[in-house]
Design a protein around this motif. Sequence first.
Motif, PDB file in Angstrom:
ATOM      1  N   TYR A 166       0.817  -1.059  -0.053  1.00  0.00           N
ATOM      2  CA  TYR A 166      -0.154  -0.054  -0.043  1.00  0.00           C
ATOM      3  C   TYR A 166       0.858   1.144   0.070  1.00  0.00           C
ATOM      4  O   TYR A 166       0.658   2.284  -0.656  1.00  0.00           O
ATOM      5  CB  TYR A 166      -0.889   0.341   1.114  1.00  0.00           C
ATOM      6  N   TRP A 167       1.846   1.359   0.714  1.00  0.00           N
ATOM      7  CA  TRP A 167       2.669   2.533   1.077  1.00  0.00           C
ATOM      8  C   TRP A 167       3.671   2.690  -0.393  1.00  0.00           C
ATOM      9  O   TRP A 167       4.317   3.888  -0.548  1.00  0.00           O
ATOM     10  CB  TRP A 167       3.423   2.426   2.293  1.00  0.00           C
ATOM     11  N   LEU A 168       4.177   1.652  -0.883  1.00  0.00           N
ATOM     12  CA  LEU A 168       5.083   1.598  -2.283  1.00  0.00           C
ATOM     13  C   LEU A 168       4.845   2.646  -3.107  1.00  0.00           C
ATOM     14  O   LEU A 168       5.527   3.596  -3.253  1.00  0.00           O
ATOM     15  CB  LEU A 168       5.617   0.331  -2.607  1.00  0.00           C
ATOM     16  N   PRO A 169       3.771   2.959  -3.397  1.00  0.00           N
ATOM     17  CA  PRO A 169       3.239   3.774  -4.469  1.00  0.00           C
ATOM     18  C   PRO A 169       2.842   5.227  -4.003  1.00  0.00           C
ATOM     19  O   PRO A 169       2.110   5.823  -4.738  1.00  0.00           O
ATOM     20  CB  PRO A 169       2.253   3.045  -5.384  1.00  0.00           C
ATOM     21  N   GLN A 170       2.837   5.387  -2.808  1.00  0.00           N
ATOM     22  CA  GLN A 170       2.319   6.432  -2.319  1.00  0.00           C
ATOM     23  C   GLN A 170       2.791   7.803  -2.847  1.00  0.00           C
ATOM     24  O   GLN A 170       1.899   8.893  -3.145  1.00  0.00           O
ATOM     25  CB  GLN A 170       2.802   6.886  -0.759  1.00  0.00           C
ATOM     26  N   ALA A 171       4.031   7.923  -3.225  1.00  0.00           N
ATOM     27  CA  ALA A 171       4.435   8.991  -4.031  1.00  0.00           C
ATOM     28  C   ALA A 171       3.661   9.403  -5.412  1.00  0.00           C
ATOM     29  O   ALA A 171       3.463  10.469  -5.859  1.00  0.00           O
ATOM     30  CB  ALA A 171       5.827   8.832  -4.449  1.00  0.00           C
ATOM     31  N   VAL A 172       2.934   8.116  -5.895  1.00  0.00           N
ATOM     32  CA  VAL A 172       2.357   8.393  -7.242  1.00  0.00           C
ATOM     33  C   VAL A 172       1.118   9.210  -6.910  1.00  0.00           C
ATOM     34  O   VAL A 172       0.762  10.173  -7.671  1.00  0.00           O
ATOM     35  CB  VAL A 172       1.896   6.986  -7.661  1.00  0.00           C
ATOM     36  N   GLY A 173       0.359   9.126  -5.840  1.00  0.00           N
ATOM     37  CA  GLY A 173      -0.841   9.868  -5.463  1.00  0.00           C
ATOM     38  C   GLY A 173      -0.458  11.301  -5.066  1.00  0.00           C
ATOM     39  O   GLY A 173      -1.023  12.270  -5.423  1.00  0.00           O
ATOM     40  N   VAL A 174       0.794  11.494  -4.343  1.00  0.00           N
ATOM     41  CA  VAL A 174       1.137  12.712  -4.212  1.00  0.00           C
ATOM     42  C   VAL A 174       1.368  13.614  -5.294  1.00  0.00           C
ATOM     43  O   VAL A 174       1.096  14.532  -5.550  1.00  0.00           O
ATOM     44  CB  VAL A 174       2.387  12.759  -3.288  1.00  0.00           C
ATOM     45  N   LEU A 175       1.825  13.014  -6.504  1.00  0.00           N
ATOM     46  CA  LEU A 175       2.537  13.710  -7.809  1.00  0.00           C
ATOM     47  C   LEU A 175       1.419  13.899  -8.678  1.00  0.00           C
ATOM     48  O   LEU A 175       1.236  14.831  -9.353  1.00  0.00           O
ATOM     49  CB  LEU A 175       3.594  12.756  -8.367  1.00  0.00           C
TER      50      LEU A 175
ATOM     51  N   LEU B  22      -2.640   4.651 -12.360  1.00  0.00           N
ATOM     52  CA  LEU B  22      -2.851   3.200 -12.011  1.00  0.00           C
ATOM     53  C   LEU B  22      -1.778   2.241 -12.504  1.00  0.00           C
ATOM     54  O   LEU B  22      -1.589   1.011 -11.888  1.00  0.00           O
ATOM     55  CB  LEU B  22      -4.386   2.823 -12.406  1.00  0.00           C
ATOM     56  N   ALA B  23      -1.399   2.260 -13.870  1.00  0.00           N
ATOM     57  CA  ALA B  23      -0.428   1.818 -14.493  1.00  0.00           C
ATOM     58  C   ALA B  23       0.821   1.626 -13.600  1.00  0.00           C
ATOM     59  O   ALA B  23       1.475   0.456 -13.409  1.00  0.00           O
ATOM     60  CB  ALA B  23      -0.193   2.020 -15.773  1.00  0.00           C
ATOM     61  N   VAL B  24       1.258   2.675 -13.362  1.00  0.00           N
ATOM     62  CA  VAL B  24       2.422   2.816 -12.426  1.00  0.00           C
ATOM     63  C   VAL B  24       2.481   2.134 -10.972  1.00  0.00           C
ATOM     64  O   VAL B  24       3.176   1.252 -10.611  1.00  0.00           O
ATOM     65  CB  VAL B  24       2.811   4.457 -12.051  1.00  0.00           C
ATOM     66  N   CYS B  25       1.208   2.242 -10.443  1.00  0.00           N
ATOM     67  CA  CYS B  25       0.990   1.445  -9.099  1.00  0.00           C
ATOM     68  C   CYS B  25       1.001   0.015  -9.388  1.00  0.00           C
ATOM     69  O   CYS B  25       1.540  -0.681  -8.466  1.00  0.00           O
ATOM     70  CB  CYS B  25      -0.469   1.928  -8.387  1.00  0.00           C
ATOM     71  N   ALA B  26       0.435  -0.234 -10.437  1.00  0.00           N
ATOM     72  CA  ALA B  26       0.133  -1.801 -10.750  1.00  0.00           C
ATOM     73  C   ALA B  26       1.672  -2.492 -10.825  1.00  0.00           C
ATOM     74  O   ALA B  26       2.140  -3.319 -10.745  1.00  0.00           O
ATOM     75  CB  ALA B  26      -0.591  -2.051 -11.841  1.00  0.00           C
ATOM     76  N   ALA B  27       2.392  -1.625 -11.764  1.00  0.00           N
ATOM     77  CA  ALA B  27       3.641  -2.171 -11.785  1.00  0.00           C
ATOM     78  C   ALA B  27       4.859  -2.092 -10.713  1.00  0.00           C
ATOM     79  O   ALA B  27       5.497  -3.156 -10.508  1.00  0.00           O
ATOM     80  CB  ALA B  27       4.584  -1.164 -12.713  1.00  0.00           C
ATOM     81  N   LEU B  28       4.582  -1.271  -9.963  1.00  0.00           N
ATOM     82  CA  LEU B  28       5.444  -1.283  -8.508  1.00  0.00           C
ATOM     83  C   LEU B  28       4.755  -2.445  -7.699  1.00  0.00           C
ATOM     84  O   LEU B  28       5.770  -3.330  -7.079  1.00  0.00           O
ATOM     85  CB  LEU B  28       5.153  -0.137  -7.866  1.00  0.00           C
ATOM     86  N   ASP B  29       3.772  -2.575  -7.625  1.00  0.00           N
ATOM     87  CA  ASP B  29       2.974  -3.702  -6.726  1.00  0.00           C
ATOM     88  C   ASP B  29       3.118  -5.032  -7.276  1.00  0.00           C
ATOM     89  O   ASP B  29       3.047  -6.007  -6.441  1.00  0.00           O
ATOM     90  CB  ASP B  29       1.594  -3.309  -6.215  1.00  0.00           C
ATOM     91  N   ALA B  30       3.153  -5.047  -8.752  1.00  0.00           N
ATOM     92  CA  ALA B  30       3.568  -6.408  -9.252  1.00  0.00           C
ATOM     93  C   ALA B  30       4.820  -6.786  -8.623  1.00  0.00           C
ATOM     94  O   ALA B  30       4.913  -8.297  -8.540  1.00  0.00           O
ATOM     95  CB  ALA B  30       3.631  -6.210 -10.637  1.00  0.00           C
ATOM     96  N   VAL B  31       5.734  -6.090  -8.393  1.00  0.00           N
ATOM     97  CA  VAL B  31       7.171  -6.460  -7.856  1.00  0.00           C
ATOM     98  C   VAL B  31       6.692  -7.050  -6.480  1.00  0.00           C
ATOM     99  O   VAL B  31       7.414  -8.087  -5.985  1.00  0.00           O
ATOM    100  CB  VAL B  31       8.076  -5.548  -7.862  1.00  0.00           C
TER     101      VAL B  31
END
Length: 409
Positions: free
Chosen positions: A260-269, A288-297
Amino acid sequence: MTRAAQDTVPGERAPNKLGLEAVAVSVALAASNAAAYVLTVIAARVLAPSVFGEFSSLFALLVVGAVPAMGLQTVVALRVARGRREGGEAFTLGLIATAGVTAFGFAMVPVLVALLHLDGPAAALVVAGSLAPLTLLGVWHGVLQGTRRFGTLAGLVALEGAGKIGGALTGLFTTRTPTGALIGTAAGMLLAAVVGWVLCGRSRPVRGGWRGLGEVAHAGQAMLALVLLVNLDLVLARHALPAHEAGEYAVGAVVTKIAYWLPQAVGVLVLPRLADAENRRRTVAIALAVCAALDAVVIAVAALFGDTVVSLIGGAGYAGADLPVAIFALVGSLLAAAQILLFSRIASADRRSTLLLWLAVALEIVLVLAWWRSSITEVVAAAAVATAVLAVVGSSVEYRHVNDRSRDV
């Protein structure tokens, strides 16, 4: 004219600069969360178990108390991004919201003393007083976010984290009491709030700032539902499972928080960009695509090295725990997507769609209490189903809203 009023919202940044800002925000947020975890570990060793329970419950109240600040930050960022860059107006709105939140906190002091079985009102009074700088920080975060000064925002977030945790540790080692730790935290947040005020141009209150209170209230209740959903499965696991399994579930829930926290910067930006209705659909899709890519890892690591992840988080005592780590990671990734969709609905002034969060909360509660409550896998599956339904329905609402708007144009 204040500095905030003079700032213009930058155009498209160069990719390398935007990337550096994303890294800075990510590092600041991660460091702040990691520092909070370190504080908990140290407090568990410094305080007796009964006192540590008091410490944990009081600091959990600050997490809940941050919800109005989150709503205030979201509204201020969107208003500033739309061109309403008057720092005085944002400051006035923040002062009014701060007064209301703080007054409510002080009114709740007798309730907290009884509910948490405190020896006296001192600790609860400090918590109530801490809500003032905590809420005001939401204003300065929002101004910096709305003007896309992400590097400065990262610095303020880092300062806030250092002040809160550093102050708490100073108070903890000085007094060996939760009250002392809370006083240190309040002092650190006050320092950060003053620095934020300076960074945003030393704004002065102006007339008319109260007009955004309805937006703040709406955003605040939506953020409350999101915070509740992020933490709900832990509470339900504690209620439904034996103590040992609930402890194992708590280890798995750390993986959820990581995803949940890994893509937090995406929401901020992306939040300031969501203020632009014309480009909102593209912005949401990219986010959403960036979040999915980060969390896929995260999901892949959890699926391939689940036992190792559990051992690293919980230690040797949890080495034999058979946890569905990949499902925990999936829940966190779905929550990250839900947050992006929530920001878009708030930016669209769509008040009905944010009720989906509360429906997801109700669905998860019903699933666990009525059916899926006999194992760790069932409880986390309930969380996965509730968040998946939220993400799918939320995406459908987003798509339909954009299509309807396109036809109207």
